[in-house]
Design a protein around this motif. Structure first.
Motif, PDB file in Angstrom:
ATOM      1  N   GLY A  25       0.784  -1.187   0.062  1.00  3.31           N
ATOM      2  CA  GLY A  25      -0.181   0.109   0.068  1.00  3.31           C
ATOM      3  C   GLY A  25       0.940   1.308  -0.041  1.00  3.31           C
ATOM      4  N   ASP A  26      -0.002   2.334   0.306  1.00  2.00           N
ATOM      5  CA  ASP A  26       0.938   3.783   0.424  1.00  2.00           C
ATOM      6  C   ASP A  26       2.120   3.475   1.439  1.00  2.00           C
ATOM      7  N   GLN A  27       3.234   4.161   1.067  1.00  5.74           N
ATOM      8  CA  GLN A  27       4.413   4.034   1.935  1.00  5.74           C
ATOM      9  C   GLN A  27       5.483   5.356   1.882  1.00  5.74           C
ATOM     10  N   ASP A  28       6.106   5.430   2.627  1.00  6.96           N
ATOM     11  CA  ASP A  28       6.906   6.442   2.756  1.00  6.96           C
ATOM     12  C   ASP A  28       8.382   5.822   3.364  1.00  6.96           C
ATOM     13  N   TYR A  29       9.317   5.696   2.767  1.00 10.85           N
ATOM     14  CA  TYR A  29      10.739   5.175   3.293  1.00 10.85           C
ATOM     15  C   TYR A  29      11.784   5.859   2.753  1.00 10.85           C
ATOM     16  N   LEU A  30      13.260   5.666   3.294  1.00  7.70           N
ATOM     17  CA  LEU A  30      14.305   6.036   2.976  1.00  7.70           C
ATOM     18  C   LEU A  30      15.093   5.226   2.007  1.00  7.70           C
ATOM     19  N   SER A  48      -6.324   1.269  -4.966  1.00 11.10           N
ATOM     20  CA  SER A  48      -7.291   0.053  -4.268  1.00 11.10           C
ATOM     21  C   SER A  48      -6.867  -1.229  -4.897  1.00 11.10           C
ATOM     22  N   ASP A  49      -6.592  -1.207  -6.331  1.00  5.73           N
ATOM     23  CA  ASP A  49      -6.338  -2.482  -6.995  1.00  5.73           C
ATOM     24  C   ASP A  49      -5.070  -2.573  -7.290  1.00  5.73           C
ATOM     25  N   ASP A  50      -4.025  -2.313  -6.289  1.00  5.12           N
ATOM     26  CA  ASP A  50      -2.653  -2.281  -6.237  1.00  5.12           C
ATOM     27  C   ASP A  50      -2.076  -1.715  -7.548  1.00  5.12           C
ATOM     28  N   GLU A  51      -2.470  -0.855  -8.117  1.00 11.02           N
ATOM     29  CA  GLU A  51      -2.045   0.093  -9.100  1.00 11.02           C
ATOM     30  C   GLU A  51      -1.172   1.466  -8.467  1.00 11.02           C
ATOM     31  N   LEU A  52       0.089   1.401  -9.275  1.00  9.06           N
ATOM     32  CA  LEU A  52       1.161   2.308  -9.013  1.00  9.06           C
ATOM     33  C   LEU A  52       0.395   3.685  -9.230  1.00  9.06           C
ATOM     34  N   LEU A  53       0.109   4.612  -8.512  1.00 13.42           N
ATOM     35  CA  LEU A  53      -0.601   6.001  -8.615  1.00 13.42           C
ATOM     36  C   LEU A  53       0.450   7.011  -8.848  1.00 13.42           C
TER      37      LEU A  53
END
Length: 62
Positions: A25-30, A48-53
């Motif tokens: 899902g949505d994520q923020d990482y280094l 919602s359908d695991d599509e990269l937005l």
């Protein structure tokens, strides 16, 4: 599900390939730049359908 994306380093201006896990899902990482090794904050938005937005990069301090 892994998808390969092209990230742009806000420090050195170079681009490099990386992978993101869309099932997380949505994520923020280094992630360190593959060219200059400085830390980049990567923001991933997934539909919602695991599509990269969207994939965003910014300096770690911003």
């Amino acid at each position: 599900m892994l998808e390969f994306v092209r990230l742009h380093c806000p420090y050195c201006g170079e681009s490099f390939e990386s992978s993101v896990d869309l099932s997380a899902g949505d994520q923020d990482y280094l992630e360190d730049c593959a060219v200059c090794c400085r830390p980049i904050t990567v923001g991933v938005r997934v539909g919602s359908d695991d599509e990269l937005l969207e994939v965003r990069t910014r300096r770690d301090q911003d």
